[in-house]
Scaffold this motif. Structure first.
Motif, short mmCIF file in Angstrom:
data_model
loop_
_atom_site.label_atom_id
_atom_site.label_comp_id
_atom_site.label_asym_id
_atom_site.label_seq_id
_atom_site.Cartn_x
_atom_site.Cartn_y
_atom_site.Cartn_z
N UNK A 121 0.84 -1.20 0.00
CA UNK A 121 0.00 0.00 0.00
C UNK A 121 0.87 1.25 0.00
N UNK A 122 1.90 1.23 0.86
CA UNK A 122 2.79 2.40 0.93
C UNK A 122 3.53 2.59 -0.38
N UNK A 123 3.96 1.48 -1.00
CA UNK A 123 4.68 1.57 -2.27
C UNK A 123 3.80 2.15 -3.37
N UNK A 124 2.57 1.68 -3.44
CA UNK A 124 1.64 2.20 -4.45
C UNK A 124 1.33 3.68 -4.22
N UNK A 125 1.16 4.05 -2.93
CA UNK A 125 0.87 5.45 -2.63
C UNK A 125 2.07 6.33 -2.99
N UNK A 145 7.72 3.50 -11.92
CA UNK A 145 7.02 2.21 -11.91
C UNK A 145 7.45 1.39 -10.70
N UNK A 146 6.75 0.29 -10.48
CA UNK A 146 7.02 -0.59 -9.33
C UNK A 146 7.57 -1.90 -9.86
N UNK A 147 8.70 -2.33 -9.25
CA UNK A 147 9.29 -3.64 -9.56
C UNK A 147 9.73 -4.30 -8.27
N UNK A 269 10.82 0.64 0.98
CA UNK A 269 10.44 0.88 2.39
C UNK A 269 11.35 0.13 3.33
N UNK A 270 11.58 0.73 4.50
CA UNK A 270 12.35 0.03 5.53
C UNK A 270 11.50 -1.13 6.05
N UNK A 271 12.12 -2.30 6.16
CA UNK A 271 11.39 -3.50 6.57
C UNK A 271 11.91 -4.05 7.89
N UNK A 272 12.31 -3.16 8.79
CA UNK A 272 12.86 -3.61 10.07
C UNK A 272 11.85 -4.49 10.82
N UNK A 273 10.60 -4.08 10.77
CA UNK A 273 9.56 -4.84 11.48
C UNK A 273 9.43 -6.23 10.90
N UNK A 274 9.49 -6.31 9.56
CA UNK A 274 9.40 -7.62 8.92
C UNK A 274 10.64 -8.46 9.23
N UNK A 275 11.82 -7.89 9.18
CA UNK A 275 13.04 -8.62 9.47
C UNK A 275 13.04 -9.17 10.89
#
Length: 279
Positions: A121-125, A145-147, A269-275
């Motif tokens: 969602x954040x990436x699309x926004x 674009x998004x990849x 996006x930072x993915x600290x929470x996911x990591x």
């Protein structure tokens, strides 16, 4: 028990002779034939008895072997029943443990899926914001674009640099300023600036020896502009040079080479929470 026929025959013969009865040759031959037949029958009976005794001995041996096998199988069945009872006694606690583990894994999976959903969602926004902010530059060789879950802002070299130069021109600075406005509102976004060239050899560019140099120096020029001029935090941004080795257009036509000469600003996006979840 049957009587032996041979003595009886002998008595008959003796009696016949002792009574002085004279037998005709025909009767005499008949008696001899009867004696021989009875003798052969006796020998056959004896052979049959021996064969039956051997068969009885074999059957007794087989019976003993079968009893031993039955005893062994009964022992195996007893052992299997004991194991089955043990498994049954442990199954309830094991099932409970596995069920608890499964519930934990499912909860963790839902957390990861939720984080990824928020990331998407954040990436699309972010893509939408950038497309809106940079709309005026899209005709000049800029695309968004998004990849692979990341936003790519691609700027052709003609939008940023003069031919063979590493100095950003005024039109390029305007595009980077609009980009910086969006990035300042997105502190959770990491920024990677990648320089790319075509496959033509560098000629007469002074300190620039090859396409590696050119791609790296153009990337660092953009990074300096964003950090020093637009005050983007240094710890959010990196510069890399890819040279000619990641083209987006195959072929050696002028248009293909122009598309390959580009700066790509990769926003993730930072993915600290996911990591932390997947450690």
């Amino acid at each position: 028990m049957k009587k032996n026929p041979i003595p009886v025959l002998f008595v008959l013969v003796v009696s016949a002779f002792s009574s002085c009865v004279v037998l005709s040759p025909k009767k005499h031959n008949a008696l001899l034939a009867q004696r021989d037949s009875l003798s052969l029958g006796w020998e056959a009976a004896r052979a049959r008895i021996v064969s039956l005794e051997e068969e009885i001995a074999s059957l007794k041996s087989d019976t003993s072997s079968l009893h031993a096998r039955i005893a062994g199988l009964e022992g195996n069945v007893t052992g299997l029943n004991e194991n089955l009872n043990s498994l049954r006694s442990n199954s309830s606690s094991e099932i409970s443990r596995l069920s608890a583990d499964l519930q934990k894994r499912e909860a963790r999976l839902k957390e990861v899926e939720e984080i990824l959903r928020k990331r998407d969602e954040a990436t699309n926004a972010l893509r939408d914001k950038l497309q809106k902010a940079l709309l005026g530059f899209q005709q000049s060789g800029l695309s968004v674009d998004i990849r692979d879950g990341k936003v790519y802002v691609s700027l052709t070299d003609k939008l940023l640099f003069s031919s063979g130069s590493i100095v950003i021109d005024d039109r390029g600075k305007l595009a980077l300023q609009e980009l910086a406005k969006v990035l300042k509102t997105q502190p959770e976004i990491n920024i990677s600036v990648e320089g790319h060239t075509d496959n033509q050899r560098v000629v007469n560019l002074g300190q620039i020896k090859d396409n590696w140099d050119l791609s790296v120096l153009r990337a660092t020029s953009v990074v300096r502009f964003l950090t020093e001029g637009e005050k983007i935090e240094n710890n959010r941004i990196t510069a890399t040079g890819k040279g000619e080795y990641q083209p987006i257009e195959q072929g050696s036509t002028p248009d293909a080479r122009s598309r390959n000469r580009r700066i790509e600003i990769v926003l993730s996006p930072k993915l600290d929470e996911l990591y932390n979840l997947i450690k």
